[in-house]
Motif scaffolding. Sequence first.
Motif, PDB file in Angstrom:
ATOM      1  N   PHE A  43       0.834  -1.197   0.000  1.00  0.00           N
ATOM      2  CA  PHE A  43       0.000   0.000   0.000  1.00  0.00           C
ATOM      3  C   PHE A  43       0.873   1.252   0.000  1.00  0.00           C
ATOM      4  O   PHE A  43       1.830   1.346   0.754  1.00  0.00           O
ATOM      5  CB  PHE A  43      -0.926   0.010   1.217  1.00  0.00           C
ATOM      6  N   ALA A  59      -3.443   0.177  -3.654  1.00  0.00           N
ATOM      7  CA  ALA A  59      -3.020  -1.216  -3.501  1.00  0.00           C
ATOM      8  C   ALA A  59      -2.203  -1.631  -4.722  1.00  0.00           C
ATOM      9  O   ALA A  59      -2.648  -1.467  -5.858  1.00  0.00           O
ATOM     10  CB  ALA A  59      -4.245  -2.115  -3.359  1.00  0.00           C
ATOM     11  N   ASP A  96      -9.022  -8.786  -1.169  1.00  0.00           N
ATOM     12  CA  ASP A  96      -8.042  -8.542  -0.110  1.00  0.00           C
ATOM     13  C   ASP A  96      -7.914  -7.050   0.207  1.00  0.00           C
ATOM     14  O   ASP A  96      -7.737  -6.673   1.365  1.00  0.00           O
ATOM     15  CB  ASP A  96      -6.678  -9.134  -0.484  1.00  0.00           C
ATOM     16  N   ALA A  97      -8.009  -6.214  -0.819  1.00  0.00           N
ATOM     17  CA  ALA A  97      -7.956  -4.763  -0.587  1.00  0.00           C
ATOM     18  C   ALA A  97      -9.122  -4.346   0.310  1.00  0.00           C
ATOM     19  O   ALA A  97      -8.953  -3.556   1.242  1.00  0.00           O
ATOM     20  CB  ALA A  97      -7.995  -4.008  -1.911  1.00  0.00           C
ATOM     21  N   CYS A  98     -10.308  -4.898   0.048  1.00  0.00           N
ATOM     22  CA  CYS A  98     -11.481  -4.559   0.859  1.00  0.00           C
ATOM     23  C   CYS A  98     -11.370  -5.128   2.263  1.00  0.00           C
ATOM     24  O   CYS A  98     -11.780  -4.492   3.240  1.00  0.00           O
ATOM     25  CB  CYS A  98     -12.759  -5.038   0.172  1.00  0.00           C
ATOM     26  N   ARG A  99     -10.824  -6.324   2.363  1.00  0.00           N
ATOM     27  CA  ARG A  99     -10.617  -6.928   3.689  1.00  0.00           C
ATOM     28  C   ARG A  99      -9.738  -6.017   4.553  1.00  0.00           C
ATOM     29  O   ARG A  99     -10.052  -5.729   5.703  1.00  0.00           O
ATOM     30  CB  ARG A  99      -9.940  -8.292   3.540  1.00  0.00           C
ATOM     31  N   GLN A 100      -8.655  -5.522   3.962  1.00  0.00           N
ATOM     32  CA  GLN A 100      -7.745  -4.678   4.732  1.00  0.00           C
ATOM     33  C   GLN A 100      -8.363  -3.304   4.993  1.00  0.00           C
ATOM     34  O   GLN A 100      -8.231  -2.744   6.079  1.00  0.00           O
ATOM     35  CB  GLN A 100      -6.399  -4.568   4.008  1.00  0.00           C
ATOM     36  N   GLY A 103     -10.369  -2.627   8.084  1.00  0.00           N
ATOM     37  CA  GLY A 103      -9.678  -2.406   9.346  1.00  0.00           C
ATOM     38  C   GLY A 103      -9.097  -0.998   9.483  1.00  0.00           C
ATOM     39  O   GLY A 103      -8.503  -0.667  10.506  1.00  0.00           O
ATOM     40  N   TRP A 104      -9.244  -0.189   8.445  1.00  0.00           N
ATOM     41  CA  TRP A 104      -8.688   1.170   8.491  1.00  0.00           C
ATOM     42  C   TRP A 104      -9.699   2.166   9.029  1.00  0.00           C
ATOM     43  O   TRP A 104     -10.894   1.888   9.080  1.00  0.00           O
ATOM     44  CB  TRP A 104      -8.275   1.643   7.087  1.00  0.00           C
ATOM     45  N   HIS A 135     -17.307  -7.494   3.287  1.00  0.00           N
ATOM     46  CA  HIS A 135     -16.544  -6.735   4.270  1.00  0.00           C
ATOM     47  C   HIS A 135     -17.290  -5.508   4.787  1.00  0.00           C
ATOM     48  O   HIS A 135     -16.724  -4.718   5.557  1.00  0.00           O
ATOM     49  CB  HIS A 135     -15.183  -6.364   3.701  1.00  0.00           C
ATOM     50  N   PRO A 262       1.951  -4.404   4.521  1.00  0.00           N
ATOM     51  CA  PRO A 262       1.734  -4.221   5.957  1.00  0.00           C
ATOM     52  C   PRO A 262       1.948  -5.484   6.773  1.00  0.00           C
ATOM     53  O   PRO A 262       2.384  -5.431   7.897  1.00  0.00           O
ATOM     54  CB  PRO A 262       0.284  -3.740   6.063  1.00  0.00           C
ATOM     55  N   TYR A 263       1.625  -6.624   6.178  1.00  0.00           N
ATOM     56  CA  TYR A 263       1.821  -7.866   6.907  1.00  0.00           C
ATOM     57  C   TYR A 263       2.812  -8.697   6.127  1.00  0.00           C
ATOM     58  O   TYR A 263       2.628  -8.964   4.956  1.00  0.00           O
ATOM     59  CB  TYR A 263       0.503  -8.617   7.074  1.00  0.00           C
TER      60      TYR A 263
END
Length: 275
Positions: A43, A59, A96-100, A103-104, A135, A262-263
Motif C-alpha cells: 500500500f 493497492a 483482499d484490498a477490501c478486507r484490509q 480495518g482502516w 466486508h 503491511p503484513y
Amino acid sequence: AKRLGRRRAQPYLPGLAERLAERQHMIDDLYDAVQHGGFALAFQPVIQLSNGATTGYEALIRWNHRVRGWVAPDVFIPIAEECGLIEEIGRWVIMDACRQLAGWSPHLQVAINISAAQLKSEALLQHLTQAIMVHGIAPERIEVEITETALIDDAARTAAMVRRIRKIGIKVALDDFGTGQSSLAHLRDFQFDRIKIDRSFVVRAGTDRQSMAVLRGTVSIGKELGVLTHAEGVETREQLDLLRDIGCDAAQGYLVGRPIVPYHDPIDSGDLPLP
Ligand code: C2E
Ligand code: CA
Ligand code: CA
Ligand code: CA
C-alpha cells in the motif's frame, strides 16, 4: 533463490525454446499462486496537497515466488492477462484490498488497479459488489484505477462499464493520464472522479516548460470538469511545492511514502519487499 537470480543477471541471450520454457514455468507457478496463495498487496499513501493529510492508499500487487523472491507486477500481470488468469488474480486483489480497508479508519479510501481484460468482463461488477458486502464497506471508499490503454477498444462498452461501476457508488480514476492516445478525448467521453497525471510529467515539471504547461492545463481542465487531479511519482520537495502551487489536489510518490506490505509472513522473510 540467490544462485538463480545471479545466473539470470548474466548477459546472455536465451534462445527461443529457453524463453518459452521459462514463460511456461511462470504460467504454471502463477496457476499455483492463484490456487494456494502467494500474492501480497503493498500500500502506498495518497495525500491531499492543501493540508498534507493522508486520504487513502493505492493497492499494488506483489508476487512472492518461492525461487525468484518478490516479482513486480509489470512482469507477471501482462502474462496473467494473456493466459486468462487476470480475472482470478483481480478478484483476489479486490477482495483482499477490501478486507484490509475494513480495518482502516473510516475516512480512508483504497485505490485498486483494474486491467483492460477485467474491465471487459461482467464478473468485475460481481467481484466488486461481493467484496463490498462481505466486508461491509461503503462503496465510496473504493476507487478503481483504469489506464488509458484499457479504454481504447470497444469504447462504448467500456464507457457503459464505467457508468455501472460509478452507479454502485464506487469511484473511478483515469490512471497514467497523458501517456496513452487521445487522452483529452477520454476526458470528453468518460466520467471520472480523478485524473492521475503520469509520473513522466511530474519528473520534468521543474525543468521543462512543456511538461509544466501540460500539468497546469490538466489541473485547469480537472477544475472545470469537477474532477480531482492527482500527481504520481512525486519524489522531491520542489515537485510537491510546485504541484500545490498550481492547485493540484492530490499527490503520491516516494517523497510521501513508498509502497509497503503491511503484513509480512515470517516464513517468507529473507527477501525485502519491492518498493
Ligand atoms: P501504476 O498503477 O502506475 O502504479 C504506480 C507504480 O509506480 C508502482 O509500481 C509504484 O511502486 C511506482 N511508484 C510509486 N511512487 C513512485 C515514485 O515516486 N517514483 C517511481 N519511480 N515509482 C513510483 P509497481 O507497484 O511496480 O506497479 C507497476 C504497475 O503494475 C502499476 O502501475 C499497475 O499498472 C500495475 N499493477 C500493480 N498492482 C496491480 C493490480 O493489483 N492489478 C493490476 N491489474 N495491475 C496492477
Ligand atoms: Ca495505478
Ligand atoms: Ca499510474
Ligand atoms: Ca503505470
